[in-house]
Design a protein around this motif. Structure first.
Motif, mmCIF file in Angstrom:
data_model
loop_
_atom_site.group_PDB
_atom_site.id
_atom_site.type_symbol
_atom_site.label_atom_id
_atom_site.label_comp_id
_atom_site.label_asym_id
_atom_site.label_seq_id
_atom_site.Cartn_x
_atom_site.Cartn_y
_atom_site.Cartn_z
ATOM 1 N N ILE A 261 -3.177 -3.698 1.383
ATOM 2 C CA ILE A 261 -3.576 -4.908 0.660
ATOM 3 C C ILE A 261 -4.137 -5.934 1.637
ATOM 4 C CG2 ILE A 261 -2.753 -6.815 -0.766
ATOM 5 C CD1 ILE A 261 -0.704 -4.943 -1.965
ATOM 6 N N ILE A 262 -3.437 -6.127 2.739
ATOM 7 C CA ILE A 262 -3.894 -7.086 3.743
ATOM 8 C C ILE A 262 -5.168 -6.599 4.408
ATOM 9 C CG2 ILE A 262 -3.260 -8.220 5.911
ATOM 10 C CD1 ILE A 262 -0.343 -7.998 5.007
ATOM 11 N N VAL B 13 -6.420 -7.887 -5.809
ATOM 12 C CA VAL B 13 -6.475 -9.287 -5.381
ATOM 13 C C VAL B 13 -7.490 -10.057 -6.225
ATOM 14 C CG1 VAL B 13 -7.074 -10.823 -3.479
ATOM 15 C CG2 VAL B 13 -5.697 -8.793 -3.050
ATOM 16 N N ASP B 14 -8.649 -9.453 -6.473
ATOM 17 C CA ASP B 14 -9.658 -10.104 -7.312
ATOM 18 C C ASP B 14 -9.161 -10.256 -8.743
ATOM 19 O OD1 ASP B 14 -11.291 -10.139 -5.098
ATOM 20 O OD2 ASP B 14 -12.375 -8.310 -5.650
ATOM 21 N N LYS C 203 -8.100 -4.481 -2.820
ATOM 22 C CA LYS C 203 -9.063 -5.579 -2.966
ATOM 23 C C LYS C 203 -9.342 -5.851 -4.436
ATOM 24 C CE LYS C 203 -12.081 -8.490 -1.170
ATOM 25 N NZ LYS C 203 -12.690 -8.994 -2.393
ATOM 26 N N ARG D 4 -12.887 2.757 -6.759
ATOM 27 C CA ARG D 4 -12.022 2.065 -5.808
ATOM 28 C C ARG D 4 -10.876 2.955 -5.334
ATOM 29 N NH1 ARG D 4 -12.513 -3.468 -5.250
ATOM 30 N NH2 ARG D 4 -14.527 -4.154 -6.043
ATOM 31 N N GLU E 266 -7.514 -4.389 3.385
ATOM 32 C CA GLU E 266 -8.692 -4.383 2.523
ATOM 33 C C GLU E 266 -9.197 -5.803 2.272
ATOM 34 O OE1 GLU E 266 -8.223 -2.202 -1.045
ATOM 35 O OE2 GLU E 266 -7.803 -0.289 -0.051
ATOM 36 N N THR E 267 -8.286 -6.769 2.227
ATOM 37 C CA THR E 267 -8.701 -8.156 2.024
ATOM 38 C C THR E 267 -9.377 -8.710 3.268
ATOM 39 O OG1 THR E 267 -6.857 -8.487 0.478
ATOM 40 C CG2 THR E 267 -7.913 -10.453 1.370
ATOM 41 N N VAL E 268 -8.799 -8.455 4.444
ATOM 42 C CA VAL E 268 -9.356 -8.980 5.687
ATOM 43 C C VAL E 268 -10.733 -8.389 5.962
ATOM 44 C CG1 VAL E 268 -9.061 -9.037 8.193
ATOM 45 C CG2 VAL E 268 -7.116 -9.507 6.708
ATOM 46 N N ASN F 86 -12.658 -6.833 3.760
ATOM 47 C CA ASN F 86 -13.470 -6.771 2.540
ATOM 48 C C ASN F 86 -13.775 -5.326 2.151
ATOM 49 O OD1 ASN F 86 -14.672 -8.142 0.400
ATOM 50 N ND2 ASN F 86 -16.690 -8.073 1.342
#
Length: 319
Positions: A261-262, A277-278, A274, A100, A264-266, A268
């Motif tokens: 952070i935003i 967040v998980d 990410k 990662r 990688e989340t949006v 995926n």
């Protein structure tokens, strides 16, 4: 010789401050995660677990030890490269972070390679021709981008390039990257989103740093002696603005820490953000703490390098 000693003394002092800051940040990260609601052992075993089973798991994971003792053990592990084991799957946190971290560094490297030359060029040109139509256009564009949060930029990018135009995939994870074209398609959306935000900040800060240097007496004297505007900026102002420009680059790139952070989340995207967040969703404390420390160390490294460049490029400290 005195100035050289002063320079390296300031560098050593800045490194000491960075080390002390890292200790304070690690303390804050550890105890902030400890304050998260819920019992880790209870979450892992489920609501049907007996109190004896929960107590046994807490003892096995060392959660029954005092918080300060666990913090010192965690710090000793970090110092030796041992980040602990994941509570959820029992895998070493270092192994989970390895791939990662490579993905996040690859994304940050692409964004940096695009943003830094473009933003510095536009910022210097805007300062060189301050008050012109080009300067006003760049200022309006950067203010407009800064006013929009990262998640909105990401959402607009998905709507325009993935939904309306159907040029790019909406998600980066799982996209085939066997060819260069496929790799560009996979990275395009995250890179576009981060580049907009990072470049806008860097352009404005670079412009301000160069203008501040242009207004100094020695640069104005060069202009009065007949130096052209380009020579005044590139020869007289720019070398003495390296410190402020380095700070502008470092502070702008530090937005990658929060913005990624935003993004990688949006999209995926399989990066450290990410993963963090998980980990928060499953309350995997060792993984949360390690991911948070990666972001803190990245931010602190950028700021420290910028301060060192500012110190080493200060003309008053040169021999």
């Amino acid at each position: 010789m005195l100035r050289s000693f002063t320079t390296w003394k300031l560098v050593g002092k800045r490194l000491g401050i960075a080390f002390l800051t890292l200790i304070i940040v690690s303390f804050a990260v550890f105890f902030a995660t400890e304050m998260l609601p819920g019992d880790v052992a209870q979450i892992l075993l489920g609501q049907a677990a007996t109190p004896e089973a929960v107590a046994g798991l807490r003892e096995a994971m060392g959660l029954d030890e005092p918080a300060l003792q666990r913090f010192l053990g965690w710090m000793a592990g970090l110092a030796t490269g041992d980040m602990g084991r994941s509570y959820v799957n029992g895998i070493d946190v270092a192994d989970l972070l390895g791939g990662r971290l490579q993905n996040s560094l690859r994304l940050a490297g692409i964004v940096t390679a695009i943003c830094v030359p473009v933003a510095l060029t536009l910022g210097i040109i805007a300062a060189m021709y301050r008050g012109s139509w080009l300067d006003r256009a760049v200022s309006v564009a950067t203010i407009s981008v800064i006013s929009v949060p990262e998640f909105m930029v990401a959402t607009l990018a998905v709507l325009v390039f993935a939904v309306w135009l159907d040029w790019l995939p909406a998600l980066s994870y799982g996209v085939n990257v066997d060819s260069i074209g496929a790799m560009l398609r996979a990275y395009a959306m995250p890179v576009i989103t981060l580049s907009f935000v990072v470049s806008a900040q860097m352009i404005r800060m670079t412009r301000a740093a160069v203008i501040e240097t242009i207004e100094t007496p020695y640069v104005e004297m060069a202009l009065l002696k007949g130096a052209s505007r380009q020579r005044m900026v590139l020869v007289h102002a720019l070398p003495n603005a390296l410190g402020p420009i380095a700070n502008a680059v470092a502070l702008s790139l530090s937005y990658l820490v929060g913005g990624v952070i935003i993004v990688e989340t949006v999209f995926n995207y399989p990066g450290v953000a990410k993963l963090m967040v998980d980990a928060v969703a499953t309350r995997d404390l060792p993984l949360i703490q390690s991911c948070a420390m990666v972001f803190c160390v990245s931010y602190l490294t950028l700021i420290t390098l910028a301060d060192m460049v500012a110190i080493l490029s200060n003309p008053r400290l040169r021999q």
